[in-house]
Design an enzyme around this catalytic site. Structure first.
Site, PDB file in Angstrom:
ATOM      1  N   PHE A 181       0.846  -1.197   0.000  1.00  0.00           N
ATOM      2  CA  PHE A 181       0.000   0.000   0.000  1.00  0.00           C
ATOM      3  C   PHE A 181       0.884   1.250   0.000  1.00  0.00           C
ATOM      4  CE2 PHE A 181      -2.629   3.121   2.441  1.00  0.00           C
ATOM      5  CZ  PHE A 181      -3.601   3.296   1.481  1.00  0.00           C
ATOM      6  N   ASN A 183       1.517   3.779   1.751  1.00  0.00           N
ATOM      7  CA  ASN A 183       2.332   4.277   2.863  1.00  0.00           C
ATOM      8  C   ASN A 183       3.214   3.197   3.488  1.00  0.00           C
ATOM      9  OD1 ASN A 183       0.594   2.748   4.358  1.00  0.00           O
ATOM     10  ND2 ASN A 183      -0.483   4.457   5.297  1.00  0.00           N
ATOM     11  N   LYS A 184       3.366   2.053   2.828  1.00  0.00           N
ATOM     12  CA  LYS A 184       4.200   0.990   3.380  1.00  0.00           C
ATOM     13  C   LYS A 184       5.661   1.157   2.903  1.00  0.00           C
ATOM     14  CE  LYS A 184       0.926  -0.897   5.754  1.00  0.00           C
ATOM     15  NZ  LYS A 184      -0.337  -1.174   5.242  1.00  0.00           N
ATOM     16  N   ASN A 185       6.565   0.382   3.494  1.00  0.00           N
ATOM     17  CA  ASN A 185       7.995   0.574   3.182  1.00  0.00           C
ATOM     18  C   ASN A 185       8.308   0.321   1.712  1.00  0.00           C
ATOM     19  OD1 ASN A 185       7.827   0.493   5.994  1.00  0.00           O
ATOM     20  ND2 ASN A 185       9.980  -0.112   6.185  1.00  0.00           N
TER      21      ASN A 185
END
Ligand SMILES: *Cc1c(COP(=O)(O)O)cnc(C)c1O
Length: 381
Positions: A181, A183-185
């Protein structure tokens, strides 16, 4: 609202843009050679035997539950201090999520002792979540689960690049679910990866991802198959080549990005310990390698969190909460076992605030955040 320091930020360069353009030019948009390459590279990176790129981590969790044949009457022990997807995946199958407590202020992951208290003859599986990329106590949880014959699914949405004892998180249990997603790393927009070392699970995942069909459009295009059978109830949980192309480029940058997240986390700890020592930072004694997905802090008891977060907002700093406990949501309150004995989750979640963390954050911005934190803290005491 334009923030001086937002909670998170994405970082795409020319590499991602060119990779997407190459896919558009190729004329093949879904589940083809780019997705296969992404899966191969993800296997190599994590050490998993099988990897399936999927639409998002929520469907990866659903597939992991479905492949265990969970259904009505079954119970699955899950943390309450996680994103709602962890528990929704259980509910999609008709099984009941049963919530376990966390370990405490220093470790916000699921407590084995609480899992043991939740165990009943109806328990069919456990889902753990590696909060912020810090490992749950996998050796102890797996040892006990093995004795009981319970499979353990890992929600590794925060944990791409995390390991414990040299083993990548998500590869300890029967299957691991990663999120890509925004906003994930590792960000592809929507996207996820489901990994397993178990050949039997892998065969089921292949069918569940694509309508239970025995051959895919890609196989037929390549001349490997003329038709197909449908041998199980499956879904369309596929990813597309555009996202896989972005994912491959993001994977190349992951270690450097995670290393920067680690530096920033260390700097936050130093400044907060110096300037506002009453604000506690969990996972101080963590022994594994974290992906440092988010920067959680705990306010002392008696501080009004909303007022504190408003104080941060006045200074232009975006903060967040990870997480409102799932068992307190309206849609979950009526479930059996909903509200028993989750004292630590309730008490600690109410004091948690998440500070901005992303690789492009500068040390100067960390100083701004901690300055705002001490202002907001002192005006709230
Ligand atoms: C983001 C996240 C998910 C869901 O991931 P999607 O790819 O958005 O479906 C699940 N669990 C946790 C802990 C998450 O942070």
């Amino acid at each position: 609202m334009s923030w001086l320091v937002p909670l998170s930020d994405i970082q795409f360069g020319a590499e991602e843009k060119e990779a997407v353009l190459r896919v558009l030019d190729s004329g093949w948009l879904t589940m083809g050679s780019i997705t296969e390459a992404f899966e191969e590279e993800f296997k190599a990176y994590t050490g998993a035997k099988h990897a399936f790129a999927v639409s998002n981590a929520t469907v990866a969790l659903h597939m992991a539950c479905q492949a265990l044949n969970l259904g009505p009457g079954d119970e699955v022990i899950v943390p309450s201090l996680t994103f709602v997807a962890t528990a929704n995946a259980v509910r999609y199958t008709g099984a009941t999520p049963v919530f376990a407590d966390i370990l405490g202020e220093n470790d916000l992951t699921i407590s084995l002792e609480s899992i043991q208290r939740r165990y009943t003859p109806r328990t069919k599986a456990i889902i753990v979540m590696h909060y912020a990329g810090y490992a749950c106590d996998m050796p102890a949880i797996l040892k006990w689960a093995y004795e009981k014959g319970l499979p353990v699914i890992e929600d590794a949405a925060h944990a791409v690049g995390s390991s414990l004892q040299g083993r990548h998180l998500g590869t300890w249990g029967i299957s691991g679910c990663f999120s890509f997603f925004s906003n994930k790393n590792l960000a592809t927009g929507e996207g996820g990866m489901l990994v397993t070392d178990d050949d039997h699970m892998a065969a089921k995942f292949r069918l569940l991802r694509s309508h239970g069909m025995t051959s895919l459009t890609w196989d037929r295009y390549q001349g490997h198959a003329w038709s197909y059978d449908v041998v199980d109830l499956g879904y369309n949980y596929r990813i597309d080549e555009l996202r896989s192309a972005i994912g491959r480029e993001q994977l190349k940058k992951l270690d450097a990005n995670n290393a920067r997240r680690k530096e920033l986390t260390t700097y936050y700890k130093q400044l907060i310990n110096e300037q506002v020592p009453a604000v506690k930072i969990p996972f101080e004694a963590h022994t594994g390698i974290s992906a440092y997905h988010i920067m959680p802090v705990l306010l002392p008891k008696g501080i009004d969190r909303i007022r504190f977060m408003e104080g941060m907002k006045r200074e232009g700093i975006q903060t967040s909460v990870h997480y409102p406990p799932i068992h307190l949501f309206t849609s979950f309150r009526s479930l059996p076992h909903g509200e028993q004995g989750l004292e630590l989750t309730e008490e600690i979640a109410a004091r948690e605030v998440t500070l901005p963390l992303y690789p492009l954050l500068t040390n100067g911005q960390v100083e701004l955040v901690v300055h705002a934190l001490s202002l907001a803290f002192n005006s709230n005491r």
